[in-house]
Each structure stands twice: as structure tokens, then as C-alpha cells.
Design a protein around this motif. Structure first.
Motif, mmCIF file in Angstrom:
data_model
loop_
_atom_site.group_PDB
_atom_site.id
_atom_site.type_symbol
_atom_site.label_atom_id
_atom_site.label_comp_id
_atom_site.label_asym_id
_atom_site.label_seq_id
_atom_site.Cartn_x
_atom_site.Cartn_y
_atom_site.Cartn_z
ATOM 1 N N TRP A 190 -12.208 -14.108 10.277
ATOM 2 C CA TRP A 190 -11.642 -14.965 9.227
ATOM 3 C C TRP A 190 -10.943 -13.997 8.309
ATOM 4 C CZ3 TRP A 190 -16.787 -13.644 9.719
ATOM 5 C CH2 TRP A 190 -17.360 -13.098 8.455
ATOM 6 N N ASN A 191 -10.047 -14.567 7.232
ATOM 7 C CA ASN A 191 -9.317 -13.884 6.341
ATOM 8 C C ASN A 191 -10.139 -14.081 5.132
ATOM 9 O OD1 ASN A 191 -7.300 -13.013 8.097
ATOM 10 N ND2 ASN A 191 -6.447 -14.883 8.070
ATOM 11 N N ALA A 192 -9.963 -12.882 4.374
ATOM 12 C CA ALA A 192 -10.678 -12.979 3.069
ATOM 13 C C ALA A 192 -10.237 -11.488 2.531
ATOM 14 C CB ALA A 192 -12.306 -12.874 2.876
ATOM 15 N N TRP A 193 -9.960 -11.612 1.095
ATOM 16 C CA TRP A 193 -9.775 -10.408 0.379
ATOM 17 C C TRP A 193 -8.376 -9.758 0.741
ATOM 18 C CZ3 TRP A 193 -14.356 -6.964 0.175
ATOM 19 C CH2 TRP A 193 -15.598 -7.706 -0.655
ATOM 20 N N SER A 194 -7.384 -10.795 1.165
ATOM 21 C CA SER A 194 -6.083 -10.587 1.987
ATOM 22 C C SER A 194 -6.105 -9.608 2.923
ATOM 23 C CB SER A 194 -5.198 -9.745 0.479
ATOM 24 O OG SER A 194 -5.100 -10.663 -0.508
ATOM 25 N N THR A 209 1.636 1.835 4.715
ATOM 26 C CA THR A 209 2.531 0.851 5.345
ATOM 27 C C THR A 209 2.023 -0.492 5.482
ATOM 28 O OG1 THR A 209 1.500 1.232 7.477
ATOM 29 C CG2 THR A 209 3.088 3.038 6.846
ATOM 30 N N VAL A 210 1.033 -0.778 5.229
ATOM 31 C CA VAL A 210 0.726 -2.051 5.194
ATOM 32 C C VAL A 210 0.565 -3.030 3.771
ATOM 33 C CG1 VAL A 210 -1.426 -3.801 5.687
ATOM 34 C CG2 VAL A 210 -0.816 -1.784 7.267
ATOM 35 N N ARG A 211 -0.086 -2.496 2.939
ATOM 36 C CA ARG A 211 -0.062 -3.137 1.396
ATOM 37 C C ARG A 211 0.766 -2.619 0.818
ATOM 38 N NH1 ARG A 211 -5.011 -6.058 -0.173
ATOM 39 N NH2 ARG A 211 -6.013 -5.563 1.807
ATOM 40 N N ARG A 212 2.036 -3.051 0.928
ATOM 41 C CA ARG A 212 3.341 -2.859 0.092
ATOM 42 C C ARG A 212 4.166 -3.977 -0.019
ATOM 43 N NH1 ARG A 212 7.175 0.137 4.786
ATOM 44 N NH2 ARG A 212 7.416 -1.747 6.147
ATOM 45 N N PRO A 272 11.915 -8.887 -6.403
ATOM 46 C CA PRO A 272 11.652 -7.564 -6.336
ATOM 47 C C PRO A 272 11.628 -6.926 -7.880
ATOM 48 C CG PRO A 272 13.071 -7.843 -4.456
ATOM 49 C CD PRO A 272 12.980 -9.024 -5.249
ATOM 50 N N GLN A 273 10.804 -6.125 -8.444
ATOM 51 C CA GLN A 273 10.831 -5.599 -9.601
ATOM 52 C C GLN A 273 10.761 -4.099 -9.666
ATOM 53 O OE1 GLN A 273 7.460 -7.339 -11.595
ATOM 54 N NE2 GLN A 273 8.558 -9.418 -11.660
ATOM 55 N N ALA A 274 11.183 -3.491 -10.388
ATOM 56 C CA ALA A 274 11.140 -2.201 -10.411
ATOM 57 C C ALA A 274 9.974 -1.575 -11.242
ATOM 58 C CB ALA A 274 12.314 -1.616 -11.543
ATOM 59 N N PRO A 275 9.437 -0.686 -10.615
ATOM 60 C CA PRO A 275 8.047 -0.267 -11.285
ATOM 61 C C PRO A 275 8.065 0.467 -12.448
ATOM 62 C CG PRO A 275 8.705 1.315 -9.360
ATOM 63 C CD PRO A 275 9.714 0.144 -9.231
ATOM 64 N N GLU A 276 7.160 0.259 -13.294
ATOM 65 C CA GLU A 276 6.960 0.767 -14.431
ATOM 66 C C GLU A 276 6.739 2.303 -14.642
ATOM 67 O OE1 GLU A 276 4.255 -1.172 -16.901
ATOM 68 O OE2 GLU A 276 4.919 -3.401 -16.316
ATOM 69 N N ASP A 277 7.286 3.274 -15.646
ATOM 70 C CA ASP A 277 6.960 4.333 -15.898
ATOM 71 C C ASP A 277 5.389 4.629 -15.489
ATOM 72 O OD1 ASP A 277 9.464 4.973 -16.528
ATOM 73 O OD2 ASP A 277 9.001 4.876 -18.732
ATOM 74 N N PRO A 278 5.028 5.773 -14.659
ATOM 75 C CA PRO A 278 3.594 6.176 -14.552
ATOM 76 C C PRO A 278 2.816 6.047 -15.738
ATOM 77 C CG PRO A 278 5.178 8.024 -14.179
ATOM 78 C CD PRO A 278 6.011 6.928 -14.286
ATOM 79 N N ASP A 294 0.008 -6.144 -9.369
ATOM 80 C CA ASP A 294 -0.780 -6.617 -10.525
ATOM 81 C C ASP A 294 -1.260 -8.050 -10.305
ATOM 82 O OD1 ASP A 294 1.640 -7.829 -10.424
ATOM 83 O OD2 ASP A 294 2.230 -7.625 -12.601
ATOM 84 N N ALA A 295 -1.279 -8.329 -8.996
ATOM 85 C CA ALA A 295 -1.927 -9.662 -8.471
ATOM 86 C C ALA A 295 -2.210 -9.558 -7.007
ATOM 87 C CB ALA A 295 -0.829 -10.708 -8.947
ATOM 88 N N ASP A 296 -2.577 -10.784 -6.595
ATOM 89 C CA ASP A 296 -2.950 -10.905 -5.075
ATOM 90 C C ASP A 296 -1.617 -10.520 -4.414
ATOM 91 O OD1 ASP A 296 -4.863 -11.684 -2.902
ATOM 92 O OD2 ASP A 296 -2.830 -12.422 -2.323
ATOM 93 N N ILE A 297 -1.743 -9.328 -3.180
ATOM 94 C CA ILE A 297 -0.837 -8.788 -2.657
ATOM 95 C C ILE A 297 0.373 -10.078 -2.001
ATOM 96 C CG2 ILE A 297 -1.884 -8.856 -0.350
ATOM 97 C CD1 ILE A 297 0.389 -6.082 -1.633
ATOM 98 N N GLU A 298 -0.075 -11.147 -1.796
ATOM 99 C CA GLU A 298 0.653 -12.024 -1.337
ATOM 100 C C GLU A 298 1.705 -12.667 -2.437
ATOM 101 O OE1 GLU A 298 1.317 -12.563 1.896
ATOM 102 O OE2 GLU A 298 -0.443 -11.386 2.610
ATOM 103 N N ALA A 299 0.981 -12.722 -3.549
ATOM 104 C CA ALA A 299 1.828 -13.225 -4.796
ATOM 105 C C ALA A 299 3.006 -12.054 -5.020
ATOM 106 C CB ALA A 299 0.943 -13.535 -5.921
ATOM 107 N N VAL A 300 2.462 -10.840 -4.903
ATOM 108 C CA VAL A 300 3.404 -9.920 -5.189
ATOM 109 C C VAL A 300 4.484 -9.733 -4.258
ATOM 110 C CG1 VAL A 300 3.574 -7.152 -5.410
ATOM 111 C CG2 VAL A 300 1.591 -8.464 -6.449
#
Lengths: 92, 302
Positions: free
Chosen positions: B7-11, B215-218, B111-117, B100-106
Motif C-alpha cells: 500500500w502507499n503511505a508517507w508518499s 533522483t526520486v524525491r525531487r 516551480p519556485q527558486a530555492p531560498e538562500d541556504p 516545505d509540504a508533502d512531496i506531491e504538493a511540492v
């Protein structure tokens, strides 16, 4: 009053022998106990002679943390050709 | 005879396999219940989770459950074991990277530019009182237990199910596998970068086998793909030489610690891996595979 036919020197000799036997028994008993204690102690030592008690590391003592099966030998091996996959370790 | 349920859980994909089909239903119930408890305690995406409350109240000591104490404790052990490469205080850096949210929502949003580290507070700054079950993080810091919580759950579930039902069990949560009990034959496992990809077949008799990858959670950003594995030294998504790492160790937590460290800090983690002696398979950016520490060389493509 109870009297015996034994002469006074005989009685003294008997008492002397009895007391010597009692002392010998006590000495041998103490010695044997010491030897027994030494044997038992050596059996309980950790082999290094230090006799220290191992304590778990902080990571082991964390309740509910991932415990081992007790085997650190490698659990992965080569799969026979023709075997069917039963699970997958896919990147996440 | 084995029985399995997926089953699917936690993305990610969750799969439970046991060698006694009669206990599969009950065993699945155990695993789902544990995952539910872990989610309520340690999810970064649930505002009502204990971890979210601790992060919101950064700077204060907060009473938490024994379960969260265990999860944080494991994450701190992983940080220590990896020399800081797997650091639970990377929360703000993961958010700055865009996760900053569930990977599917992201993935769905524009597409947003990443903030400064951001500066990583460091795992040594986490305050955990195990006896009183109190947890505190420094101000402007947030914990992210994503690296170790899945593996801990796989370890815990496999041990509990195996002992309670007296069977051999294989728990798979995303890339984290844990085998417990004594199977008649070792489990046959496909090790791949992505589910469905071509991989290699190995056997797993006991212990944990985990695969970490960037390569997956991107997700898409204006300049390319972003990913969630943070290099604590820079506060940025890792850019090391390896894109994927698979590691075997006696537990899934330990295996995941090394596989994550290899992605996060690259060569810096290889020395620790060799010292540990855990078999590993690394895939470089150009696709070249390197097998270390006794990884079965005869593993064949699946």
C-alpha cells in the motif's frame, strides 16, 4: 557424679588429639572454601582478569530503538539466476 | 510459502511480506498502527504532530511522548555515528530548498527558486531529557526526522511482528528494508534507484538494506531539479559525486545512516563506511556503479 577408669594422662592425651583434629579440620575447611571462592570468581571474570561488568552504550539503552538480530555478519548475498524478487530497496 | 501486501503511505510504497500467510492481516494491522503513531509524533507536515509543536516552540523545552523521545534519540545517534552528515537539525535548510509540504504538493505547484541556504544549528544543540521526556531545539531551528524515522519504523515493526507471530518478516518502507526472523531461504531483493527501474538482485537473510538517492524525491525549480538530501556543511542540497547509495547493516537505521551520509557528504562518508565494513553499492552521477566492503559482486541485473 560420673567416673571412668581412664587415667589422667590418657584423658589428657585424648583431649590433645581431639583438639588437634578440630584445628586441622578448621584449617582445611577454610582453605577449601578459599579455593572454591577463587574458582567461582575466575569463572565469573570476563577472561581478562579485570572482572569488570559490561554496560550498554547510550545508543543501546534507548528504549525502543532499532535492536539487532545479534548478527553482524553480512546479510546480503548473491541471488541465484532465475530467482523471483520478493521485495525492493528502491531509492527514496 | 510467503504472503505479501502493498500500500502507499508517507508518499512512498509500503510492503509487508511474511512467511506465514495466516498472520498477514494481523501483521499489516500492527505495521499500520505503528506508522500512524509515528506520523502523529514526528511528521513535519502535520501541524498537530508533536514534532511540529516542538519546532513551533523552538527555544523552549516541550513535554513529548516516549515514542518521540525514541525517534529523536535514534536521530542523534545517527548524527553522531555519521560525524554529523545525517543531522536532524536540517529542517530549515530542507524548507529553504523548497521541500516545505508533502512531496506531491511540492511537485504540483509552480516551480519556485530555492531560498538562500540557512545555517545548520547542529545536532549537538538539541536538548533531549530522556528521563523526563522533554525536547527542545534552539530558536530558528527545526527538526526533520525524515532520514531516520522510516528506517526506525521498519526496524521496530519487523522485530515486533517477528517475535509476536513467530514468523520471518520483511518490512519495506520506501527504500528502507528490514528483515527479521529466520526465513527458510533468504529473501530475494531488487535494489534499484527508482521503483520499476532496472536494478540488481541480491539475497537478504537478516538485517537492514536501504537505498538513498537524490533522483526520486525531487521537484522542478527554475534552474533544474531540487532535492531533499541536505549537506549539513553547506546547508544546501547535496552535490556530491554519488546520486544513489545502497547499504546493508544489521539494522535499517544503521544502513540508512550510511546510505544517507554517502549522498549528503560523498567521499567524506566513504571512510566511515569502510571502517564499519558494511557492504555498499554506490552509483555516481555518470551512472558508474562502485561496490564496496563485500557487496555481492555476482548480483545480477533484474
Amino acid at each position: 557424679m560420673v567416673t571412668t577408669d581412664e587415667s589422667q594422662p590418657n584423658r589428657r592425651r585424648w583431649l590433645h588429639r581431639a583438639s588437634a583434629a578440630a584445628i586441622a579440620t578448621a584449617v582445611l575447611g577454610v582453605g577449601a572454601t578459599g579455593i572454591s571462592v577463587a574458582v567461582v570468581s575466575s569463572k565469573h571474570s570476563n577472561g581478562t582478569g579485570a572482572g569488570t561488568t559490561a554496560t550498554p552504550s547510550s545508543s543501546d539503552s534507548s528504549s525502543g530503538s532499532s535492536s539487532d538480530d545479534g548478527s553482524s555478519s553480512s546479510g546480503v548475498g548473491s541471488a541465484d539466476s532465475g530467482s523471483t524478487s520478493q521485495g525492493g530497496s528502491n531509492g527514496s | 510459502m510467503t504472503a505479501s501486501r502493498t500500500w502507499n503511505a508517507w508518499s512512498c510504497t509500503v510492503r509487508l511480506t511474511v512467511d506465514d500467510p495466516a498472520v498477514l492481516g494481523a501483521a499489516c494491522g500492527e505495521l499500520k498502527a505503528l506508522m500512524d503513531r509515528v506520523d502523529k509524533a514526528a511528521s513535519r507536515f502535520r501541524p498537530d504532530s508533536e514534532l511540529s509543536i516542538v519546532n513551533t516552540r523552538a527555544g523552549a523545552l516541550v513535554p513529548v511522548s516516549r515514542l518521540l523521545v525514541d525517534l529523536v534519540d535514534v536521530s542523534l545517534v545517527a548524527a553522531q555515528m555519521s560525524g554529523g552528515a545525517v543531522d536532524p537539525t536540517v529542517g530549515p535548510a530542507v524548507i529553504a530548498a523548497g521541500y516545505d509540504a508533502d512531496i506531491e504538493a511540492v511537485r504540483r505547484r509552480f516551480p519556485q527558486a530555492p531560498e538562500d541556504p540557512t545555517q545548520i544549528a547542529g545536532w549537538q544543540e538539541v536538548r533531549l531529557n530522556r528521563k523526563l521526556a522533554l525536547l527542545g531545539v534552539p530558536k530558528d531551528c527545526a527538526l526533520d526526522l525524515g532520514a531516520t524515522a522510516k528506517a526506525w519504523t521498519a526496524d521496530r515493526a519487523a522485530n515486533v511482528i517477528s517475535k509476536r507471530y513467530g514468523c520471518a518478516v520483511l518490512v519495506e518502507i520506501g527504500g528502507d528494508l528490514r528483515a527479521a526472523g529466520t526465513p527458510k531461504k533468504p529473501w530475494v531483493i531488487t535494489v534499484a534507484e527508482r521503483a520499476g527501474d532496472q536494478g540488481v538482485l541480491v539475497t537478504l537473510a537478516h538485517g537492514g538494506l536501504t537505498t538513498s538517492t537524490r533522483t526520486v524525491r525531487r521537484w522542478q525549480t527554475p534552474t533544474g531539479y531540487g532535492h531533499h538530501v541536505i549537506d549539513p556543511r553547506t546547508g544546501r542540497p547535496a552535490e556530491g559525486p554519488y546520486r544513489t547509495a545502497s547499504v546493508w547493516a544489521p539494522t535499517a537505521v544503521r544502513a540508512n545512516t550510511f546510505s544517507t551520509a554517502l549522498i549528503a557528504t560523498g567521499e567524506a562518508a566513504v571512510g566511515r563506511l569502510k571502517l564499519s565494513g558494511h557492504p555498499a553499492r554506490l552509483i555516481a552521477d555518470d551512472g558508474e556503479a562502485t561496490e564496496l566492503c563485500g557487496w555481492p559482486t555476482a548480483s545480477r541485473a533484474a
